[in-house]
Structure formats: C-alpha cells, structure tokens
Enzyme design. Structure first.
Site, PDB file in Angstrom:
ATOM      1  N   GLY A 132       0.675  -1.686  -0.174  1.00  0.00           N
ATOM      2  CA  GLY A 132      -0.126   0.040  -0.018  1.00  0.00           C
ATOM      3  C   GLY A 132       0.938   1.399  -0.164  1.00  0.00           C
ATOM      4  O   GLY A 132       1.774   1.251   0.668  1.00  0.00           O
TER       5      GLY A 132
ATOM      6  N   VAL B  68      17.131   8.739  -2.064  1.00  0.00           N
ATOM      7  CA  VAL B  68      17.918   7.692  -1.922  1.00  0.00           C
ATOM      8  C   VAL B  68      18.527   7.961  -3.289  1.00  0.00           C
ATOM      9  O   VAL B  68      19.639   7.877  -3.588  1.00  0.00           O
ATOM     10  CB  VAL B  68      17.317   6.202  -2.072  1.00  0.00           C
ATOM     11  CG1 VAL B  68      17.981   5.236  -3.421  1.00  0.00           C
ATOM     12  CG2 VAL B  68      16.514   5.903  -0.783  1.00  0.00           C
TER      13      VAL B  68
ATOM     14  N   ARG C  91       0.736  -4.563  -4.426  1.00  0.00           N
ATOM     15  CA  ARG C  91       1.031  -5.864  -4.230  1.00  0.00           C
ATOM     16  C   ARG C  91       1.365  -7.020  -5.345  1.00  0.00           C
ATOM     17  O   ARG C  91       1.073  -6.866  -6.481  1.00  0.00           O
ATOM     18  CB  ARG C  91      -0.154  -6.560  -3.129  1.00  0.00           C
ATOM     19  CG  ARG C  91      -1.004  -5.277  -2.667  1.00  0.00           C
ATOM     20  CD  ARG C  91      -1.652  -5.918  -1.359  1.00  0.00           C
ATOM     21  NE  ARG C  91      -2.114  -4.959  -1.199  1.00  0.00           N
ATOM     22  CZ  ARG C  91      -1.745  -3.812   0.398  1.00  0.00           C
ATOM     23  NH1 ARG C  91      -0.386  -3.750   0.745  1.00  0.00           N
ATOM     24  NH2 ARG C  91      -3.022  -2.475   0.570  1.00  0.00           N
TER      25      ARG C  91
ATOM     26  N   GLY D  69       5.978  -2.159   3.598  1.00  0.00           N
ATOM     27  CA  GLY D  69       5.385  -2.338   5.129  1.00  0.00           C
ATOM     28  C   GLY D  69       5.692  -3.784   5.148  1.00  0.00           C
ATOM     29  O   GLY D  69       6.946  -4.645   4.368  1.00  0.00           O
TER      30      GLY D  69
ATOM     31  N   THR E 185       4.428   2.569   5.148  1.00  0.00           N
ATOM     32  CA  THR E 185       2.885   1.841   5.733  1.00  0.00           C
ATOM     33  C   THR E 185       1.969   2.755   6.539  1.00  0.00           C
ATOM     34  O   THR E 185       3.177   3.158   7.478  1.00  0.00           O
ATOM     35  CB  THR E 185       3.051   0.593   6.007  1.00  0.00           C
ATOM     36  OG1 THR E 185       0.854  -0.075   6.558  1.00  0.00           O
ATOM     37  CG2 THR E 185       3.539   0.286   7.233  1.00  0.00           C
TER      38      THR E 185
ATOM     39  N   ASP F 271      -0.156   1.941   8.412  1.00  0.00           N
ATOM     40  CA  ASP F 271      -0.233   1.148   9.815  1.00  0.00           C
ATOM     41  C   ASP F 271       0.239   0.894  10.846  1.00  0.00           C
ATOM     42  O   ASP F 271       0.287   0.538  12.641  1.00  0.00           O
ATOM     43  CB  ASP F 271      -0.576  -0.500   8.635  1.00  0.00           C
ATOM     44  CG  ASP F 271      -1.495  -0.183   8.089  1.00  0.00           C
ATOM     45  OD1 ASP F 271      -2.279  -0.047   7.694  1.00  0.00           O
ATOM     46  OD2 ASP F 271      -1.040  -1.656   7.355  1.00  0.00           O
TER      47      ASP F 271
ATOM     48  N   ARG G  52      -4.919   7.476   3.416  1.00  0.00           N
ATOM     49  CA  ARG G  52      -3.780   6.862   2.745  1.00  0.00           C
ATOM     50  C   ARG G  52      -2.963   8.428   1.810  1.00  0.00           C
ATOM     51  O   ARG G  52      -2.139   7.959   1.232  1.00  0.00           O
ATOM     52  CB  ARG G  52      -4.028   5.639   1.627  1.00  0.00           C
ATOM     53  CG  ARG G  52      -3.610   4.557   3.151  1.00  0.00           C
ATOM     54  CD  ARG G  52      -2.842   3.474   1.829  1.00  0.00           C
ATOM     55  NE  ARG G  52      -2.915   3.200   0.547  1.00  0.00           N
ATOM     56  CZ  ARG G  52      -3.481   2.459   0.416  1.00  0.00           C
ATOM     57  NH1 ARG G  52      -3.988   0.781   1.558  1.00  0.00           N
ATOM     58  NH2 ARG G  52      -3.583   1.990  -0.727  1.00  0.00           N
TER      59      ARG G  52
END
Ligand code: F6P
Length: 321
Positions: free
Chosen positions: A14, A26, A75, A105, A128, A130, A254
């Site tokens: 996600g 980066v 995913r 995640g 993430t 979460d 999100r």
C-alpha cells in the site's frame, strides 16, 4: 561496492505518504556518493517485468511534497513463488543492480529478505500507514494518516455535537490498532475498539454512550476488529436509543501531503539505506527506535513480536468520558 555501481529503488504494498521523500533522498544521496539510481515501477511486479529507468537529481525535485508514490506500487503475489522470485533475481541481475532499496510494509520486507538471500543485497525501509512493523517504533506515512483521520473526525464531531449523536468511525490499520488508538486519543473519543484489546461492549462502549446522551460520543473502530463498525452502529442505536451515524474513512487516510515528521524520517532512512548499500551491506532494514535511526539484520527484524503501546492505551482509558 566500487564506484559507478547501480542501485534500484522500488515502493511496494500500500502506498504511504512520505514514500516520495524516500525516493528523493535515495536518488540524491546515492548520486552524491557516485551511485547510479534506477527507479523500478510498481514494486516487485515492475522488477519482474523489468520496468526500470534511471533517476537523476532533477527528476526527483519537489516530489517530497507529494502523497502517494511517483514510482507507483503494487502487491505482488508472484514474490511468494519460486518462479516469481527467480524472475525477480534474474531481472535485477540483467539491470545490473548491485543493490536494491525496497520501501513498504511487512510483505515488502519479506520480499527483500528473499532477494537478499538469493544474492541481491536489499535494504528495507518501513513505510505504511499501519505502523505495524515490530522492528521499528515508526513507519513512514503513519503521522500523516493520523492527522488526516484526526481532521476528518474533528469535522464529524462538529455535526455529532450539534445533534447530540454518536459517530462511529472506522479507520484503517489492517490487523493493527495503532492508527485507531492514536486517533482515538487525539480526537477525545469516548470509546475505541482495537484488535489487540478486545473490549467488553456493554461496559466500555454502550454504557459510556448512555452516560453521554446529553452530549455526543465518538467511537473509533479499527478495521481489523472482530466487531464490524456497521454492526456496532446498529447495536448502539438499538441498545441505547442514541441516534448514531457510521463513517468509514477508507483510503482517504492514505492520501495527502506528507507531514514534516514523515518527510524528515524518510530523508534520514533513505540516506541510511544508501550508506548501507554503498558500504556493501545488504540484508538490512532501517528502523527508528527512541527517535534514532538504526538498522537491523532483516531476518531478526522479521522475527520480532508485535509491540503494543500499553502506555497510550492506559492514557486513553484514563481520560475518556
Ligand atoms: O496496509 C495499508 C492499508 O491501507 C491497510 O490499512 C488496509 O487494510 C489495506 O492497506 C487496504 O489495502 P488496499 O489498498 O489494497 O485496499
């Protein structure tokens, strides 16, 4: 690693606000130490398909302010099969990658561990909404998601208060209650339901709402709870008589501009990942512990048990009404 080596970067799982700030860090810190940086589109799926292009300093200008991920994400069930994994490794070799940064995640970290084991030095960065990765106190995107959800609940509170209603709000978090608990504390909820601490509904929800009937109540429900928010809203009306409305915040949580906290940790984590790959280390994940950026072996990181924020839960219970 010697000079003019190439590293890849992908975002997977996600999307989370702050992923773009990682990409920028980066690219810029990698190029500053003589590495070429290859962006891989759509996570591990894009690696398998070979969707890759070089990123230079100006390509990432200003992206740290943007939500989502400019590299796109997906995913990727193929990473769970030997054939898919083999293709990913072959493609990384064909692209000439000497290392890879995988941002995402838990599932992303599992993919990173497999790639490292098969000879592609990979560093994971936790991102993430979460905040459910045991090896790190914090995952990029969590602060933004908390604030987006909080703003939405503050708005619900205006209308809920005006009508003396109860608002049941379902928030994301997959199987974790971290987002729900943080939002519940910050918004002054009357009750919170989280998977980690199953509640006695009569004592911890219904009786509180009855007591609040001359005011209003916000009930925050984590999506991973066994009690469904929609069922709870019906039950509250049936058993307390208080008019109740249900709001499912969904993917709104999100999106949006990453907060300062997400951008700054993203920058630190991106730079650490580059340092690790430049020094020849793969098999690592970047974490934050006690406010400090650290890194850990990816296998030991994945073996850690989830940590629940007991102090925050106790504080919630002490101050809710
Ligand atoms: O992992 C982030 C997350 O937003 C979870 O909170 C949620 O359960 C899930 O992803 C939703 O996934 P999708 O975007 O695939 O519907």
């Amino acid at each position: 690693m010697t000079d003019e080596k190439k590293i890849g970067i992908l975002t997977s799982g996600g999307d989370a606000p702050g992923m773009n700030a990682v990409i920028r860090a980066v690219v810029r810190s990698g190029r500053a130490v003589g590495l070429r940086v290859i962006g891989i589109r759509s996570g591990y799926a894009g690696l398998i398909a070979g969707e890759a292009f070089e990123l230079r300093d100006r390509d990432v200008a200003g992206i740290d302010r943007l939500g989502g991920t400019v590299l796109h994400t997906a995913r990727c069930p193929e990473m769970y099969s030997d054939a898919g994994l083999r293709q990913a490794v072959e493609r990384a070799r064909a692209l000439g990658l000497d290392g890879l940064v995988a941002v995402g995640g838990d599932g992303t970290f599992r993919g990173a561990e497999k790639l490292s084991r098969l000879g592609i030095p990979t560093v994971g960065i936790p991102a993430t909404i979460d905040n459910d990765i045991p090896c790190t106190d914090y995952t990029i995107g969590f602060d933004t998601a908390c604030n987006v959800a909080l703003e939405a609940v503050d708005r619900l509170r205006d209308t809920s208060e005006s009508h003396f209603r109860c608002s049941v709000v379902e928030v994301m978090g997959h199987t974790s209650g971290s987002l729900a608990l943080n939002v519940a504390v910050a918004c002054g909820a009357a009750a919170v339901l989280i998977p980690e601490r199953p509640a006695d509904l009569e004592k911890e929800v219904l009786s509180v709402i009855r007591e609040n009937r001359r005011h209003h109540s916000i009930v925050v429900v984590a999506e991973g709870c066994s009690v469904r928010a929609a069922d709870l809203a019906e039950r509250i009306l049936a058993e307390t008589g208080v008019e109740t409305r249900l709001t499912v915040l969904g993917h709104i949580q999100r999106g949006g501009t990453p907060t300062s906290m997400d951008r700054s940790f993203a920058a630190l984590a991106g730079c650490r990942a580059v340092e690790l790959l430049k020094s020849g280390a793969g098999d690592r994940v970047v974490c934050r512990r006690g406010g400090t950026v650290v890194d850990e072996d990816i296998r030991s990181a994945l073996a850690r048990e989830p940590v629940f924020d007991e102090a925050l839960y106790d504080a919630f219970r002490a101050i809710r009404r």
